[in-house]
Design an enzyme around this catalytic site. Structure first.
Site, short mmCIF file in Angstrom:
data_model
loop_
_atom_site.label_atom_id
_atom_site.label_comp_id
_atom_site.label_asym_id
_atom_site.label_seq_id
_atom_site.Cartn_x
_atom_site.Cartn_y
_atom_site.Cartn_z
N LYS A 204 -17.68 -0.71 5.03
CA LYS A 204 -18.06 -1.71 4.02
C LYS A 204 -19.55 -1.68 3.71
CE LYS A 204 -17.18 -6.58 2.91
NZ LYS A 204 -16.57 -7.84 3.43
N MET B 221 24.31 9.12 3.32
CA MET B 221 24.19 10.45 3.92
C MET B 221 24.42 10.40 5.42
SD MET B 221 23.87 13.61 3.18
CE MET B 221 22.92 14.03 1.71
N GLU C 166 0.81 -1.22 0.00
CA GLU C 166 0.00 0.00 0.00
C GLU C 166 0.85 1.27 0.00
OE1 GLU C 166 -2.60 -3.19 1.95
OE2 GLU C 166 -0.50 -2.52 2.14
N PHE D 64 -12.09 -6.72 13.84
CA PHE D 64 -10.94 -7.22 13.09
C PHE D 64 -10.54 -6.22 12.01
CE2 PHE D 64 -9.30 -9.74 9.43
CZ PHE D 64 -8.11 -10.13 10.01
N GLN D 65 -9.28 -5.85 12.01
CA GLN D 65 -8.71 -4.91 11.05
C GLN D 65 -9.41 -3.55 11.09
OE1 GLN D 65 -8.28 -6.76 7.13
NE2 GLN D 65 -6.24 -7.49 7.72
#
Length: 561
Positions: A163, A469, A51, A113-114
């Site tokens: 959803k 760096m 993602e 969940f999630q």
């Protein structure tokens, strides 16, 4: 007409002219992905490997095209994986709309969940965000999200859609989207007159430009402006390309890794005209010694930037393109021959020449410039680190929106995703990602995306087997305590590229860089070039942290003083 919420999302995206989205499916966006499947002839979905890669790709798409980039993720870890990309877009004012799924409204706040409060997480790093709990507000929310992302100072907006909202039937009526108008509501004639007065009184004007010039598509107006007032111009990292590198008025970057000429002229001018720039600490360094001989005139679309880091004598708030257009129409043409002669003399005395500690990177980038010069159009993305600064210093930047880099957040892992987005937005152009081996470790999984879509992105991995760096700072300021910066894992970038189905090539220390890069481009496919460079090559010149920008180390003086 009644359609599902998921189908409504698709219709609203099409209203906005969206035909490409980047994302990764998951449980709470399955209805949306089903709608994408049913509309795959209308909107193309680019499946990234992660993602975060989707968010960077949407950002690169936006920066290179001037359109809004769109990314999609599921709830929970999918949504939180967008955070770094949204913060990157926010810091660099890039218009991105992120659409996330969430658990049904009835399960919100129950540690389902999630489930995660992604609007709470992203509140500080987005222009605005929403969670849609009423299906009848979905269309209006999506339309407003795009408007906010584009208008004024651009930036990312997140829309979180549970959803059940995606599954519910919703009444939909198509709306014709009007173009977002340029911001002029706070543009005052009194402020314009004060600006004209300051410019007219100045004998040594200097322009310092930032990414706002590119975001407002004001490059042509800027070039006309500096010619009209007869002034030199320096740039932040984000504004490279706004004025062509070959323009004789251009003095290069200013600040920590800028040119000696830019830093000298900023501290010698009597008027510093700051255009779409925000006085980053990497530019001003020690604020009490910055532009002490100059009055400050600041032009910016965001009034929050006025007097935040440096106090200005006067300012004008509004769209940069609109401000410059007005100034160009009202200002009489000026001439500052002595001042411009002084600038040209400084450019002769302090050229941006390579030191022994950056010779090989300069050779590789010179070869890249030569190869790209034969292309009709070419975009360069970078990761973050030494390679990024070398690319900024040594490549020619002659077009706006063609140099894509993470400035404000400094996001290692940005470049490959951004290059993918730029290639999708500009399919006929050549796209290169200049990476370091440290940064590329963070996003090399996106080679799967390059292979899947057969994208001809060329990635140059500047391989010094360290976090270059950080090692440079350890070398200069921490008694050479190279704590956890040596990357001595036996990782073979060529074999890794081949494993993903991408061509791998080697560019060893003594190889002809131009010949190998030319052969890489001739393949017209995804290529990773492992470029061997010395471990202690440095980015120079440099201003030590906390020092005045007058006090640079590592520059070359043609007069030997």
């Amino acid at each position: 007409m009644q359609i599902t919420g998921a189908q409504l999302i698709i219709e609203c995206l099409i209203e906005q002219g969206v035909d490409r989205v980047f994302g990764y499916p998951g449980g709470q966006v399955i209805p949306l992905y089903d709608a994408l499947y049913m509309n795959r002839d209308r909107i193309k979905h680019i499946l990234t490997a992660h993602e975060q890669g989707a968010s960077h790709a949407a950002d690169g798409y936006a920066r290179s095209s001037g359109k809004v980039g769109v990314c999609i993720a599921t709830s929970g870890p999918g949504a939180t994986n967008l955070v770094t990309g949204l913060a990157t877009a926010y810091m660099d004012s890039s218009p991105v709309v992120a659409i996330t799924g969430n658990v049904p409204v009835t399960l919100l706040g129950r540690d389902s969940f999630q489930e995660v409060d992604i609007t709470g997480v992203t509140m500080p790093i987005t222009k605005h965000n929403y969670i849609v709990k009423d299906k009848n507000e979905l269309a209006a929310t999506l339309r407003e999200a795009f408007k906010i992302a584009k208008e004024g100072r651009p930036g990312p907006v997140l829309v979180d859609i549970p959803k059940n909202i995606q599954q519910d039937l919703i009444e939909y009526e198509r709306v014709e989207i009007e173009p977002v108008k340029r911001s002029t509501s706070r543009l005052r004639d009194d402020d314009i007159e004060k600006a004209i007065n300051l410019i007219s009184l100045s004998e040594r004007p200097m322009c310092y430009i930032g990414g706002g010039v590119i975001r407002s598509d004001a490059s042509a107006e800027l070039v006309e402006f500096i010619d009209r007032i007869d002034a030199p111009v320096c740039s932040s990292l984000m504004a490279l390309g706004a004025v062509p590198s070959f323009n004789p008025r251009f003095t290069g970057m200013v600040g920590m890794h800028g040119t000696k000429v830019s830093n000298l002229m900023v501290n010698s001018c009597d008027l510093l005209i700051v255009i779409g720039a925000r006085f980053s600490d990497r530019v001003i360094s020690k604020g009490s010694t910055f532009a002490t001989q100059a009055r400050i005139l600041q032009l910016d679309i965001d009034p929050a930037e006025f007097d935040k880091n440096i106090i200005s004598d006067s300012h004008v708030v509004g769209d940069i393109k609109e401000i410059l257009t007005i100034l160009n129409s009202r200002l009489e043409k000026r001439e500052h021959k002595d001042w411009m002669d002084r600038v040209q003399d400084a450019k002769r005395r302090f050229p941006m020449k390579v030191t022994l500690e950056s010779k090989r990177p300069r050779e590789i980038l010179k070869a890249l410039d030569d190869v790209l010069s034969t292309e009709k159009d070419a975009f360069v993305a970078t990761e973050v680190g030494q390679h990024q600064m070398w690319a900024a210093q040594y490549l020619k930047h002659n077009k706006p929106r063609h140099f894509l880099t993470s400035g404000g957040l400094g996001t290692m892992g940005f470049g490959t995703g951004a290059a993918i987005g730029a290639q999708i937005a500009n399919p006929e152009a050549r796209v290169v990602n200049v990476a370091g081996d440290g940064s590329f470790r963070m996003n090399c999984n996106e080679l799967a995306t390059i292979a899947r879509y057969k994208l001809p992105v060329v990635i140059l991995v500047f391989n010094n087997h360290c976090l270059g760096m950080v090692r440079q700072w350890q070398n200069l300021f921490f008694q050479k305590h190279y704590s956890e910066t040596t990357l001595d894992t036996p990782l073979d970038w060529v074999m890794l590229a081949n494993a993903y189905g991408v061509k791998g090539m080697r560019l060893k220390a003594d190889d002809d860089a131009e010949a190998i890069l030319k052969s890489a481009f001739e393949l017209n496919e995804g290529v990773v070039v492992d470029c061997e460079i010395p471990i202690d090559d440095k980015v120079l010149p440099m201003v030590a942290p906390g020092a005045s920008i007058n006090d640079m180390m590592g520059f070359i003086d043609n007069e030997g003083n």
